[in-house]
Design a protein around this motif. Structure first.
Motif, PDB file in Angstrom:
ATOM      1  N   ALA A  11     -10.860  -4.209  -3.235  1.00  0.00           N
ATOM      2  CA  ALA A  11      -9.438  -3.862  -3.185  1.00  0.00           C
ATOM      3  C   ALA A  11      -9.164  -2.592  -3.991  1.00  0.00           C
ATOM      4  CB  ALA A  11      -8.593  -5.016  -3.709  1.00  0.00           C
ATOM      5  N   LEU A  12      -9.842  -2.445  -5.121  1.00  0.00           N
ATOM      6  CA  LEU A  12      -9.655  -1.252  -5.946  1.00  0.00           C
ATOM      7  C   LEU A  12     -10.124   0.002  -5.202  1.00  0.00           C
ATOM      8  CD1 LEU A  12      -8.761   0.010  -8.596  1.00  0.00           C
ATOM      9  CD2 LEU A  12     -11.025  -0.527  -9.539  1.00  0.00           C
ATOM     10  N   GLU A  13     -11.232  -0.090  -4.518  1.00  0.00           N
ATOM     11  CA  GLU A  13     -11.710   1.057  -3.726  1.00  0.00           C
ATOM     12  C   GLU A  13     -10.697   1.441  -2.653  1.00  0.00           C
ATOM     13  OE1 GLU A  13     -15.698   0.648  -2.170  1.00  0.00           O
ATOM     14  OE2 GLU A  13     -16.405  -0.225  -4.051  1.00  0.00           O
ATOM     15  N   ILE A  14     -10.146   0.442  -1.970  1.00  0.00           N
ATOM     16  CA  ILE A  14      -9.145   0.707  -0.930  1.00  0.00           C
ATOM     17  C   ILE A  14      -7.900   1.327  -1.554  1.00  0.00           C
ATOM     18  CG2 ILE A  14      -7.607  -0.387   0.754  1.00  0.00           C
ATOM     19  CD1 ILE A  14      -9.946  -2.465   1.177  1.00  0.00           C
ATOM     20  N   PHE A  15      -7.428   0.739  -2.651  1.00  0.00           N
ATOM     21  CA  PHE A  15      -6.245   1.260  -3.338  1.00  0.00           C
ATOM     22  C   PHE A  15      -6.453   2.724  -3.742  1.00  0.00           C
ATOM     23  CE2 PHE A  15      -3.895   2.186  -7.216  1.00  0.00           C
ATOM     24  CZ  PHE A  15      -2.608   1.841  -6.853  1.00  0.00           C
ATOM     25  N   ARG A  16      -7.589   2.997  -4.355  1.00  0.00           N
ATOM     26  CA  ARG A  16      -7.869   4.383  -4.774  1.00  0.00           C
ATOM     27  C   ARG A  16      -7.856   5.336  -3.585  1.00  0.00           C
ATOM     28  NH1 ARG A  16     -12.756   2.770  -8.793  1.00  0.00           N
ATOM     29  NH2 ARG A  16     -11.539   2.540 -10.703  1.00  0.00           N
ATOM     30  N   SER A  17      -8.401   4.901  -2.451  1.00  0.00           N
ATOM     31  CA  SER A  17      -8.479   5.785  -1.283  1.00  0.00           C
ATOM     32  C   SER A  17      -7.098   6.116  -0.725  1.00  0.00           C
ATOM     33  CB  SER A  17      -9.369   5.178  -0.197  1.00  0.00           C
ATOM     34  OG  SER A  17      -8.715   4.112   0.471  1.00  0.00           O
ATOM     35  N   TYR A  18      -6.128   5.230  -0.901  1.00  0.00           N
ATOM     36  CA  TYR A  18      -4.776   5.468  -0.400  1.00  0.00           C
ATOM     37  C   TYR A  18      -3.861   6.128  -1.428  1.00  0.00           C
ATOM     38  CZ  TYR A  18      -5.269   2.854   3.954  1.00  0.00           C
ATOM     39  OH  TYR A  18      -5.644   2.444   5.212  1.00  0.00           O
ATOM     40  N   VAL A  19      -4.076   5.845  -2.706  1.00  0.00           N
ATOM     41  CA  VAL A  19      -3.112   6.268  -3.716  1.00  0.00           C
ATOM     42  C   VAL A  19      -3.675   7.334  -4.661  1.00  0.00           C
ATOM     43  CG1 VAL A  19      -1.605   5.484  -5.586  1.00  0.00           C
ATOM     44  CG2 VAL A  19      -1.999   4.003  -3.600  1.00  0.00           C
ATOM     45  N   VAL A  20      -4.806   7.064  -5.277  1.00  0.00           N
ATOM     46  CA  VAL A  20      -5.311   7.933  -6.332  1.00  0.00           C
ATOM     47  C   VAL A  20      -5.983   9.191  -5.775  1.00  0.00           C
ATOM     48  CG1 VAL A  20      -6.890   8.080  -8.306  1.00  0.00           C
ATOM     49  CG2 VAL A  20      -5.542   5.987  -7.919  1.00  0.00           C
ATOM     50  N   THR A  21      -6.955   9.011  -4.905  1.00  0.00           N
ATOM     51  CA  THR A  21      -7.737  10.155  -4.407  1.00  0.00           C
ATOM     52  C   THR A  21      -6.870  11.228  -3.752  1.00  0.00           C
ATOM     53  OG1 THR A  21      -9.664   8.731  -4.188  1.00  0.00           O
ATOM     54  CG2 THR A  21      -9.717  10.826  -2.992  1.00  0.00           C
TER      55      THR A  21
END
Length: 196
Positions: free
Chosen positions: A67-77
């Motif tokens: 979930a953290l990887e998915i979140f990062r791909s949508y929000v952080v990156t």
């Protein structure tokens, strides 16, 4: 070569199981996960799924990481591609609200939901959820510090970071509970006013 093929199939199955697990957990919580449930819903063998994770806790931990990887791909990156300071801060908030509003996870923000589930329960899963949520809160804080250092905003960066984080979380919570998009509209207006 056959071993490499089995490894590739195992990796593909693991990704498939974890993608489904994050969706299930976003609605039913991490306690709603079971190896048997995932195997049944994905039409896989229970023993095969068990071999990938070993225990429910290992499955929960892997789900948090996925979930953290998915979140990062949508929000952080995507935010990192925007100029530092106020432009990046606006991008972070907009990406976060879009991620929640567009239901990347069917239950809304994965970390808001599982954070409420595990906030008072000690253990490895609690620590993983807290670390993931904390890393995003820290990203917002660092971006606020940067915006202040660049002279883009003149305010206490710690308070600003807390307010932005609170507005995003409130929008998610209200929209998941009550439906509709009004909470996101209000959050965008509040964030816009705070950053103007």
């Amino acid at each position: 070569m056959p071993a490499d093929g089995r490894l590739a199939r195992g990796d593909a199955t693991r990704r498939l199981v974890l993608r489904h697990a994050v969706d299930v957990a976003s609605v039913d919580g991490l306690d709603g996960l079971s190896l048997g449930r995932l195997a049944t819903e994905l039409e896989l063998s229970k023993s095969g799924v068990f071999a990938l994770f070993g225990s429910k806790e290992d499955l929960q931990l892997a789900t948090v990481e996925a979930a953290l990887e998915i979140f990062r791909s949508y929000v952080v990156t995507p935010s990192l591609d925007v100029a530092p300071g106020l432009p990046r801060l606006r991008a972070i908030c907009e990406n976060w609200l879009d991620y929640s509003e567009n239901r990347v996870f069917p239950g809304g923000c994965f970390f808001f939901n599982v954070g409420a589930e595990f906030d008072a329960r000690p253990g490895r899963v609690h620590d993983a959820v807290a670390a993931a949520s904390g890393s995003f809160a820290e990203f917002i804080r660092e971006s606020c510090l940067e915006a202040v250092a660049l002279g883009h905003v003149d305010t206490d960066p710690e308070i600003l970071a807390f307010e932005l984080h609170a507005l995003g979380r409130a929008a998610n919570a209200d929209a998941v509970l009550n439906g509709g998009t009004r909470a996101y509209t209000l959050a965008r207006r509040a964030i816009g006013a705070r950053l103007s």
